[in-house]
Design a protein around this motif. Sequence first.
Motif, PDB file in Angstrom:
ATOM      1  N   GLU A 246       0.749  -1.388  -0.121  1.00  0.00           N
ATOM      2  CA  GLU A 246      -0.092   0.100  -0.106  1.00  0.00           C
ATOM      3  C   GLU A 246       0.877   1.125   0.102  1.00  0.00           C
ATOM      4  O   GLU A 246       0.535   2.131  -0.727  1.00  0.00           O
ATOM      5  CB  GLU A 246      -0.914   0.046   1.315  1.00  0.00           C
ATOM      6  CG  GLU A 246      -2.060  -1.138   1.303  1.00  0.00           C
ATOM      7  CD  GLU A 246      -2.799  -1.158  -0.063  1.00  0.00           C
ATOM      8  OE1 GLU A 246      -3.105  -0.355  -0.613  1.00  0.00           O
ATOM      9  OE2 GLU A 246      -3.563  -2.275  -0.244  1.00  0.00           O
ATOM     10  N   GLU A 247       2.030   1.298   0.642  1.00  0.00           N
ATOM     11  CA  GLU A 247       3.063   2.350   0.514  1.00  0.00           C
ATOM     12  C   GLU A 247       3.257   2.702  -0.820  1.00  0.00           C
ATOM     13  O   GLU A 247       3.511   3.848  -1.070  1.00  0.00           O
ATOM     14  CB  GLU A 247       4.153   2.066   1.542  1.00  0.00           C
ATOM     15  CG  GLU A 247       5.170   3.058   1.637  1.00  0.00           C
ATOM     16  CD  GLU A 247       4.592   4.204   2.358  1.00  0.00           C
ATOM     17  OE1 GLU A 247       4.985   5.544   2.348  1.00  0.00           O
ATOM     18  OE2 GLU A 247       4.209   3.883   3.698  1.00  0.00           O
ATOM     19  N   VAL A 248       3.681   1.458  -1.468  1.00  0.00           N
ATOM     20  CA  VAL A 248       4.159   1.869  -2.888  1.00  0.00           C
ATOM     21  C   VAL A 248       2.822   2.342  -3.783  1.00  0.00           C
ATOM     22  O   VAL A 248       3.114   3.359  -4.644  1.00  0.00           O
ATOM     23  CB  VAL A 248       4.581   0.392  -3.593  1.00  0.00           C
ATOM     24  CG1 VAL A 248       4.673   0.666  -5.050  1.00  0.00           C
ATOM     25  CG2 VAL A 248       5.923   0.041  -2.948  1.00  0.00           C
ATOM     26  N   TYR A 249       1.788   1.781  -3.568  1.00  0.00           N
ATOM     27  CA  TYR A 249       0.667   2.146  -4.277  1.00  0.00           C
ATOM     28  C   TYR A 249       0.321   3.973  -3.932  1.00  0.00           C
ATOM     29  O   TYR A 249       0.178   4.704  -5.163  1.00  0.00           O
ATOM     30  CB  TYR A 249      -0.980   1.473  -3.748  1.00  0.00           C
ATOM     31  CG  TYR A 249      -1.816   1.999  -4.009  1.00  0.00           C
ATOM     32  CD1 TYR A 249      -2.602   1.825  -5.317  1.00  0.00           C
ATOM     33  CD2 TYR A 249      -2.734   2.812  -3.197  1.00  0.00           C
ATOM     34  CE1 TYR A 249      -3.800   2.468  -5.621  1.00  0.00           C
ATOM     35  CE2 TYR A 249      -4.024   3.279  -3.413  1.00  0.00           C
ATOM     36  CZ  TYR A 249      -4.442   3.062  -4.715  1.00  0.00           C
ATOM     37  OH  TYR A 249      -5.905   3.743  -5.107  1.00  0.00           O
ATOM     38  N   LEU A 250       0.480   4.132  -2.726  1.00  0.00           N
ATOM     39  CA  LEU A 250       0.396   5.679  -2.386  1.00  0.00           C
ATOM     40  C   LEU A 250       1.450   6.459  -3.103  1.00  0.00           C
ATOM     41  O   LEU A 250       1.097   7.573  -3.771  1.00  0.00           O
ATOM     42  CB  LEU A 250       0.257   5.870  -0.909  1.00  0.00           C
ATOM     43  CG  LEU A 250      -1.015   5.301  -0.268  1.00  0.00           C
ATOM     44  CD1 LEU A 250      -0.814   5.573   1.227  1.00  0.00           C
ATOM     45  CD2 LEU A 250      -2.291   6.138  -0.891  1.00  0.00           C
ATOM     46  N   ARG A 255      -0.002   4.050  -9.641  1.00  0.00           N
ATOM     47  CA  ARG A 255       0.718   3.493 -10.842  1.00  0.00           C
ATOM     48  C   ARG A 255       1.206   2.072 -10.624  1.00  0.00           C
ATOM     49  O   ARG A 255       1.326   1.512 -11.646  1.00  0.00           O
ATOM     50  CB  ARG A 255       1.785   4.578 -11.443  1.00  0.00           C
ATOM     51  CG  ARG A 255       1.023   5.710 -11.944  1.00  0.00           C
ATOM     52  CD  ARG A 255       2.162   6.618 -12.717  1.00  0.00           C
ATOM     53  NE  ARG A 255       3.021   6.941 -11.468  1.00  0.00           N
ATOM     54  CZ  ARG A 255       4.440   7.507 -11.726  1.00  0.00           C
ATOM     55  NH1 ARG A 255       4.728   7.542 -13.027  1.00  0.00           N
ATOM     56  NH2 ARG A 255       5.164   7.752 -10.729  1.00  0.00           N
ATOM     57  N   GLN A 256       1.574   1.703  -9.418  1.00  0.00           N
ATOM     58  CA  GLN A 256       2.114   0.464  -9.148  1.00  0.00           C
ATOM     59  C   GLN A 256       1.804  -0.100  -7.834  1.00  0.00           C
ATOM     60  O   GLN A 256       1.603   0.777  -6.824  1.00  0.00           O
ATOM     61  CB  GLN A 256       3.887   0.961  -8.957  1.00  0.00           C
ATOM     62  CG  GLN A 256       4.469  -0.543  -8.652  1.00  0.00           C
ATOM     63  CD  GLN A 256       6.021  -0.054  -8.430  1.00  0.00           C
ATOM     64  OE1 GLN A 256       6.482   0.596  -9.293  1.00  0.00           O
ATOM     65  NE2 GLN A 256       6.771  -0.838  -7.987  1.00  0.00           N
ATOM     66  N   LEU A 257       1.073  -1.112  -7.906  1.00  0.00           N
ATOM     67  CA  LEU A 257       0.993  -1.944  -6.461  1.00  0.00           C
ATOM     68  C   LEU A 257       1.395  -3.314  -6.508  1.00  0.00           C
ATOM     69  O   LEU A 257       1.306  -4.203  -7.173  1.00  0.00           O
ATOM     70  CB  LEU A 257      -0.722  -2.072  -6.624  1.00  0.00           C
ATOM     71  CG  LEU A 257      -1.303  -2.762  -5.534  1.00  0.00           C
ATOM     72  CD1 LEU A 257      -1.113  -2.038  -4.073  1.00  0.00           C
ATOM     73  CD2 LEU A 257      -2.832  -3.000  -5.706  1.00  0.00           C
ATOM     74  N   PRO A 258       2.346  -3.403  -5.655  1.00  0.00           N
ATOM     75  CA  PRO A 258       2.925  -4.500  -5.496  1.00  0.00           C
ATOM     76  C   PRO A 258       2.021  -5.662  -5.217  1.00  0.00           C
ATOM     77  O   PRO A 258       0.844  -5.623  -4.741  1.00  0.00           O
ATOM     78  CB  PRO A 258       4.176  -4.561  -4.205  1.00  0.00           C
ATOM     79  CG  PRO A 258       4.152  -2.895  -4.307  1.00  0.00           C
ATOM     80  CD  PRO A 258       2.914  -2.426  -4.640  1.00  0.00           C
TER      81      PRO A 258
END
Length: 842
Positions: A246-250, A255-258
């Motif tokens: 969720e950190e990457v998503y924010l 644009r990117q969701l692990p």
Amino acid sequence: MRLLAGLLVALLLAVTPALAQDKPLRGVALVIGQSDYANLPDLRNPANDGRDMTRLLLGLGFGVTQIADGDGEALAKAVALFVDDAAMADVALVYYSGHGIEAGGQNYLVPVDGDLSTPELAGETLMPVARLLDDLAKAVPVTILLLDACRSDAFPPGTLIQPPGEAAPVEAQPAGLGELRGPTVIARPGVPENSLGMVIGFAAAPGQPALDGAPGEPNSPYAAALLKHLGAGGYSFGDVMTMVSEEVYLKTRARQLPWVNSSLRRILSFGAPLAEGDADEAAIRTGRRSLLLTMASVPQGNRSMIEAVAAQEQVPLDALFGMLEALGVDTADPSQLQAQLEEGALRVRKLSEQPRLDVDLGADVDRLVALADTAESEGAFREALDFRMRAVDAASTTQTDAQKLQLAALSVKAGDASWTLFEMQQAVDYYDRAAALADGLDADRHFEYLKFKADALAAIGEYKGDNAAYDEAITLYDAVMTYLDGQPDDDVWADAANDFGNALARYGERREELDYLEGARSAYEEVLDIWTHEAMPIDWARVQNNLGNVLASLAERQGQELNLYYMARSAFRAALEEWTREAQPLNWARAQNNLGTVLRVVGQIEKDEASLDEAIAAFELALQEWTQHRSPYDWAMVNSNLGNALTDLGTMQDDRAKVEAGIAAYGRALEEWTRERVPLQWATVQNNIGATYATLGRGLDGEDSLAALRRAVKAYGLCLEERTQDRDPWNWALTNYNLGLVLTDIAGRVEGTGELEAAVAAYRLSLEIYGQDSAPTDWADVQDVMGWALAMLGYRTENAEMLRQARAHMEAAYDFYRGQDGARGYFEERLGQIDTWLATVS
């Protein structure tokens, strides 16, 4: 070998002594960072990622082997030694940052000398991920593989790889790695029975590229998230990976969701929290992590809505998710979410608009303000409010005028933070305190803060149905506007007048008198003299949309006044000149829906097919942006409106296909307006379905007519299960009235008394709301139709007393409509028929 301090496996079943719960696990890690490629584009951040991940893992107690820019030979040697080392450990972690590729369902790591010039060289020089996992699964109980790979379009379409031993090459995927499934690896021969499984973490979802980080950022988004959360104590490893995703998503603005695939058969956790600074900073981190874990349960449709609002309103995703998390908003309810998002985006922007005064109030105040700013940027809104309240308290002993004004500014910030969490009365109190502090020192600020107080009071009036709050807000707006009338800044006046108009319009929707709606109309029209199309195009469009809404409300309240509907139509068309699909996609869809709604009413009143065609086109345009994926609640609303317009036009043209298309649109609306999530909206669609089948049935013959009318009865019945008298009394009465009409229609086509008895019962229910004084026209209409239903029932049951009751109801209706065109002929014919039946049964 180093002990993995604090890393424990919470055992659900008995396992080998080496994995006893009270004994720290032994962990080893292999960290690979590939930046400097010979035959592929270089990558900016993997060298930094590898170095920083090594430092973190060492601090967590892993024995770490680091490889930077490893060629094929170096990687193969390092992996072989690592697998041997892992055989003496309990946990093996591999972090890879660099190029990666998928071909033929297999994923490959790319050494810095990897050569894709021919399929054979590609197969020889790439490193298969599956082989690494196989070897580790056989050597160590727990394997964690974190792949921060595939960050560029390094592999053009048509790239072929021929693995050694394979008969033919396979094509590489242009972006993203493929899904790896740990359980299939663990189930292979040679994997020990005491294997506890593995976790495979991808920097991006399968088939999606991962980002290398924006210029100036030292790490990739995935590495930065791992560095931020991997050492979090007190969380299961599964929760840690959720936080990372969720950190990457924010941080990448969606644009990117692990993606994580875990086959762990035990709960892995970092049981000993690391020292994380002072309590206030730790509170922000805890607030951030709580937000990230809460986000994981947000439905995808609502997540898409949040993304769309954040993009259009240019507010951070963190802020909108953080506001909803702190509020405890039930994101399963799209109507609640929609309202909170629209208000929340405005409040989030407000947090950054108020300027700070450069007055020293002490180091403690400065520290608390800085903490609040950080907490807001992290979406930790509860913590931010606490810091702002503490800052106000810490500054409360100020003495000088400049310090008092600074304290007033701090109080406004605390009010804004309170409003962001919809602590509305607290916001009012802080704005009131700020206005009092500025009174006599700075008139502009005093009235600015009074205006904020009025805004907050109006919000209390709106959200809590508090008319007293609305009245107080309007009194304050009057005072503010009186002061601003004498000031030179027209933009400030226009901003206040627009908000005043909004309060009047919303309050006017619940008041019988039209003065409030007329006041809103006047406010908007005056604002448009200042916020002109040329000077303030986006604000001009917003006010045009507001004006269109209030004109449409006035038109409806004044008996379908066509001229007002025409003016509303012009206002919505004006808004669309600047609310373009490219610049303002959600507002463009909103204005299209508003325009379609007005066009539909105009079409109904004028029996104008062209207006209905335009309405249908407007609704269909709105659906291009308010999609089911992005804005499911609005998508359902527009489909309901589209169903209304299609059925109106189909009825007018006697076009069964259009009516059926309208019914299909209602069905789509019910996909999102479900009974469980939004019962009253679901009931509205059921009512509309009932009305459509009622109209359809009246235009058919025989069994087709009866079938349609009975479907109308069923839909009205469903509607009334949720549209109850206590929830929605006026619409409840209307649906009962419509149900009675359909039952009376059926009674005219069949023998018996059941439908007539049910019709009379429905009419009597509607009269519980439609009083002779409170709703005289509706009351008279019910007297008419109930009189006729009672007459039919009395004739069929040979009940003279019922026929006399029927005549009394009919005469009451006649008294109301006497003198209107057509009333005399209609009622005298009906009364004459009742007299004839009376003579027959007496």
